[in-house]
Design a protein around this motif. Structure first.
Motif, PDB file in Angstrom:
ATOM      1  N   GLY A 137       0.823  -1.204   0.000  1.00  0.00           N
ATOM      2  CA  GLY A 137       0.000   0.000   0.000  1.00  0.00           C
ATOM      3  C   GLY A 137       0.851   1.245   0.000  1.00  0.00           C
ATOM      4  N   TYR A 138       0.213   2.367  -0.341  1.00  0.00           N
ATOM      5  CA  TYR A 138       0.896   3.653  -0.392  1.00  0.00           C
ATOM      6  C   TYR A 138       0.234   4.603   0.597  1.00  0.00           C
ATOM      7  CZ  TYR A 138       2.977   1.666  -4.540  1.00  0.00           C
ATOM      8  OH  TYR A 138       3.660   0.838  -5.391  1.00  0.00           O
ATOM      9  N   TYR A 139       1.048   5.475   1.194  1.00  0.00           N
ATOM     10  CA  TYR A 139       0.572   6.315   2.293  1.00  0.00           C
ATOM     11  C   TYR A 139       1.150   7.723   2.185  1.00  0.00           C
ATOM     12  CZ  TYR A 139      -1.083   2.014   4.411  1.00  0.00           C
ATOM     13  OH  TYR A 139      -1.750   0.849   4.643  1.00  0.00           O
ATOM     14  N   SER A 140       0.463   8.656   2.831  1.00  0.00           N
ATOM     15  CA  SER A 140       0.995  10.010   2.982  1.00  0.00           C
ATOM     16  C   SER A 140       1.168  10.294   4.462  1.00  0.00           C
ATOM     17  CB  SER A 140       0.059  11.047   2.357  1.00  0.00           C
ATOM     18  OG  SER A 140      -1.142  11.141   3.101  1.00  0.00           O
ATOM     19  N   THR A 141       2.091  11.187   4.771  1.00  0.00           N
ATOM     20  CA  THR A 141       2.300  11.614   6.152  1.00  0.00           C
ATOM     21  C   THR A 141       2.263  13.131   6.207  1.00  0.00           C
ATOM     22  OG1 THR A 141       3.775  11.532   8.084  1.00  0.00           O
ATOM     23  CG2 THR A 141       4.835  11.530   5.926  1.00  0.00           C
ATOM     24  N   THR A 142       1.612  13.648   7.222  1.00  0.00           N
ATOM     25  CA  THR A 142       1.570  15.089   7.454  1.00  0.00           C
ATOM     26  C   THR A 142       1.795  15.336   8.932  1.00  0.00           C
ATOM     27  OG1 THR A 142      -0.835  15.031   7.746  1.00  0.00           O
ATOM     28  CG2 THR A 142      -0.023  15.612   5.564  1.00  0.00           C
ATOM     29  N   ALA A 143       2.447  16.430   9.232  1.00  0.00           N
ATOM     30  CA  ALA A 143       2.659  16.817  10.624  1.00  0.00           C
ATOM     31  C   ALA A 143       2.796  18.325  10.678  1.00  0.00           C
ATOM     32  CB  ALA A 143       3.903  16.147  11.193  1.00  0.00           C
ATOM     33  N   GLY A 144       2.406  18.888  11.787  1.00  0.00           N
ATOM     34  CA  GLY A 144       2.558  20.320  12.001  1.00  0.00           C
ATOM     35  C   GLY A 144       3.243  20.561  13.323  1.00  0.00           C
TER      36      GLY A 144
ATOM     37  N   GLY B  39      -6.821   6.449   9.625  1.00  0.00           N
ATOM     38  CA  GLY B  39      -5.884   7.561   9.747  1.00  0.00           C
ATOM     39  C   GLY B  39      -5.129   7.345  11.041  1.00  0.00           C
ATOM     40  N   TRP B  40      -3.885   6.992  10.949  1.00  0.00           N
ATOM     41  CA  TRP B  40      -3.079   6.568  12.092  1.00  0.00           C
ATOM     42  C   TRP B  40      -2.154   7.708  12.487  1.00  0.00           C
ATOM     43  CZ3 TRP B  40       2.191   5.489  12.950  1.00  0.00           C
ATOM     44  CH2 TRP B  40       2.497   4.557  13.948  1.00  0.00           C
TER      45      TRP B  40
ATOM     46  N   GLY C  30       2.222   8.223  18.078  1.00  0.00           N
ATOM     47  CA  GLY C  30       2.156   8.772  19.423  1.00  0.00           C
ATOM     48  C   GLY C  30       0.767   8.722  20.021  1.00  0.00           C
ATOM     49  N   ALA C  31      -0.278   8.837  19.188  1.00  0.00           N
ATOM     50  CA  ALA C  31      -1.649   8.785  19.689  1.00  0.00           C
ATOM     51  C   ALA C  31      -2.233   7.392  19.522  1.00  0.00           C
ATOM     52  CB  ALA C  31      -2.514   9.807  18.961  1.00  0.00           C
ATOM     53  N   ASP C  32      -2.074   6.806  18.318  1.00  0.00           N
ATOM     54  CA  ASP C  32      -2.609   5.474  18.056  1.00  0.00           C
ATOM     55  C   ASP C  32      -1.620   4.374  18.436  1.00  0.00           C
ATOM     56  OD1 ASP C  32      -5.159   6.245  17.026  1.00  0.00           O
ATOM     57  OD2 ASP C  32      -4.117   6.955  15.242  1.00  0.00           O
ATOM     58  N   ALA C  33      -0.372   4.721  18.563  1.00  0.00           N
ATOM     59  CA  ALA C  33       0.658   3.750  18.973  1.00  0.00           C
ATOM     60  C   ALA C  33       1.880   4.519  19.446  1.00  0.00           C
ATOM     61  CB  ALA C  33       1.038   2.840  17.812  1.00  0.00           C
ATOM     62  N   THR C  34       2.553   3.959  20.428  1.00  0.00           N
ATOM     63  CA  THR C  34       3.815   4.535  20.864  1.00  0.00           C
ATOM     64  C   THR C  34       4.873   4.147  19.842  1.00  0.00           C
ATOM     65  OG1 THR C  34       3.163   4.363  23.172  1.00  0.00           O
ATOM     66  CG2 THR C  34       5.520   4.564  22.716  1.00  0.00           C
ATOM     67  N   VAL C  35       5.585   5.130  19.355  1.00  0.00           N
ATOM     68  CA  VAL C  35       6.631   4.886  18.369  1.00  0.00           C
ATOM     69  C   VAL C  35       7.967   5.215  19.027  1.00  0.00           C
ATOM     70  CG1 VAL C  35       7.542   5.482  16.107  1.00  0.00           C
ATOM     71  CG2 VAL C  35       5.066   5.443  16.483  1.00  0.00           C
ATOM     72  N   ALA C  36       8.786   4.189  19.224  1.00  0.00           N
ATOM     73  CA  ALA C  36      10.089   4.375  19.865  1.00  0.00           C
ATOM     74  C   ALA C  36      11.139   4.717  18.814  1.00  0.00           C
ATOM     75  CB  ALA C  36      10.486   3.097  20.605  1.00  0.00           C
ATOM     76  N   ALA C  37      12.009   5.644  19.140  1.00  0.00           N
ATOM     77  CA  ALA C  37      13.117   5.972  18.243  1.00  0.00           C
ATOM     78  C   ALA C  37      14.100   4.809  18.257  1.00  0.00           C
ATOM     79  CB  ALA C  37      13.802   7.254  18.699  1.00  0.00           C
TER      80      ALA C  37
ATOM     81  N   GLY D 257       7.132  12.594  16.416  1.00  0.00           N
ATOM     82  CA  GLY D 257       6.053  13.512  16.780  1.00  0.00           C
ATOM     83  C   GLY D 257       4.690  12.946  16.453  1.00  0.00           C
ATOM     84  N   ALA D 258       3.744  13.828  16.230  1.00  0.00           N
ATOM     85  CA  ALA D 258       2.360  13.416  15.981  1.00  0.00           C
ATOM     86  C   ALA D 258       2.087  13.382  14.487  1.00  0.00           C
ATOM     87  CB  ALA D 258       1.402  14.353  16.686  1.00  0.00           C
ATOM     88  N   ALA D 259       2.850  12.602  13.757  1.00  0.00           N
ATOM     89  CA  ALA D 259       2.662  12.486  12.311  1.00  0.00           C
ATOM     90  C   ALA D 259       1.377  11.719  12.023  1.00  0.00           C
ATOM     91  CB  ALA D 259       3.859  11.783  11.677  1.00  0.00           C
ATOM     92  N   LYS D 260       0.546  12.276  11.156  1.00  0.00           N
ATOM     93  CA  LYS D 260      -0.719  11.633  10.757  1.00  0.00           C
ATOM     94  C   LYS D 260      -0.456  10.900   9.438  1.00  0.00           C
ATOM     95  CE  LYS D 260      -5.421  11.574  10.342  1.00  0.00           C
ATOM     96  NZ  LYS D 260      -6.426  11.255  11.304  1.00  0.00           N
ATOM     97  N   ILE D 261      -0.772   9.623   9.415  1.00  0.00           N
ATOM     98  CA  ILE D 261      -0.493   8.786   8.241  1.00  0.00           C
ATOM     99  C   ILE D 261      -1.820   8.243   7.700  1.00  0.00           C
ATOM    100  CG2 ILE D 261       0.674   6.716   7.434  1.00  0.00           C
ATOM    101  CD1 ILE D 261       2.746   7.260   9.695  1.00  0.00           C
ATOM    102  N   THR D 262      -2.008   8.414   6.383  1.00  0.00           N
ATOM    103  CA  THR D 262      -3.255   8.032   5.731  1.00  0.00           C
ATOM    104  C   THR D 262      -2.956   7.272   4.454  1.00  0.00           C
ATOM    105  OG1 THR D 262      -4.195  10.109   6.552  1.00  0.00           O
ATOM    106  CG2 THR D 262      -5.453   8.940   4.862  1.00  0.00           C
TER     107      THR D 262
END
Length: 196
Positions: free
Chosen positions: A103-110, A141-142, A145-152, A187-192
């Motif tokens: 699948g293909y996705y976009s990411t946006t963050a502010g 829309g994932w 940080g909100a829908d899952a903890t993402v560890a560096a 950060g709080a990147a939104k992925i769709t």
């Protein structure tokens, strides 16, 4: 006064709008054809994903094994950000499962804060467990940080991916022009999911 001719004020307004429109079009940072879709766009994206993964493997020892063991890997070859006090980031990428694009996705963050300028980076999300991958895929829309903890992703004393990175449900790596941005949070990147 003849009503068939437009007033000077109307002509002046029309000219200002035309010049402003031309100037605005000239200021765009989106290259022509970058919104293309279809087989050529998918092939280009898949090649960029391959190149980003190859760069990750050469920069972060042990990352190839991490990706091979993962349930899935989401790769954004180029996340471009621009900011002056208020910032925004955008990029497109692909999800790989078993070495194949699914699948293909976009990411946006502010962001808001004291910042200036723009930058480009690559972001790689590694879904270490099938449960984390399934939760991501079933979302509409994932948000990191909100829908899952993402560890560096972390590098151990031996210079390779450490064991804690393998134990996290979702791990991320951020690559800049100079290499791995150690400890960088996504950060709080939104992925769709998107069509290409």
């Amino acid at each position: 006064m003849n009503k068939s001719f437009p007033s000077l004020r109307t002509l002046g307004l029309a000219a200002a709008l035309a010049v402003g429109g031309i100037a605005f079009v000239g200021c765009t940072t989106t290259p022509a054809g970058s919104e293309a879709s279809g087989p050529s766009a998918r092939n280009a994206m898949d090649q960029n994903v391959d190149a980003t993964l190859a760069r990750l493997y050469s920069t972060v020892p042990g990352s190839r094994e991490l990706v091979q063991r993962a349930a899935g890997t989401l790769v954004f070859p180029s996340v471009v950000g621009g900011a002056f006090v208020v910032g925004a980031e955008y990029g497109k990428g692909a999800l790989r499962e078993g070495g194949r694009t699914s699948g293909y996705y976009s990411t946006t963050a502010g962001s808001v804060g004291l910042q200036a300028g723009g930058q480009s980076k690559s972001v790689v999300y590694v879904f270490n467990t099938p449960e984390a991958l399934q939760k991501f895929k079933s979302s509409k829309g994932w948000t990191a940080g909100a829908d899952a903890t993402v560890a560096a992703g972390k590098i151990g004393a031996n210079g390779s991916v450490d064991t804690q990175t393998y134990q996290q449900a979702v791990t991320s790596f951020v690559l800049t022009n100079v290499g791995l941005e150690a400890g960088a949070a996504v950060g709080a990147a939104k992925i769709t999911q998107i069509s290409m």
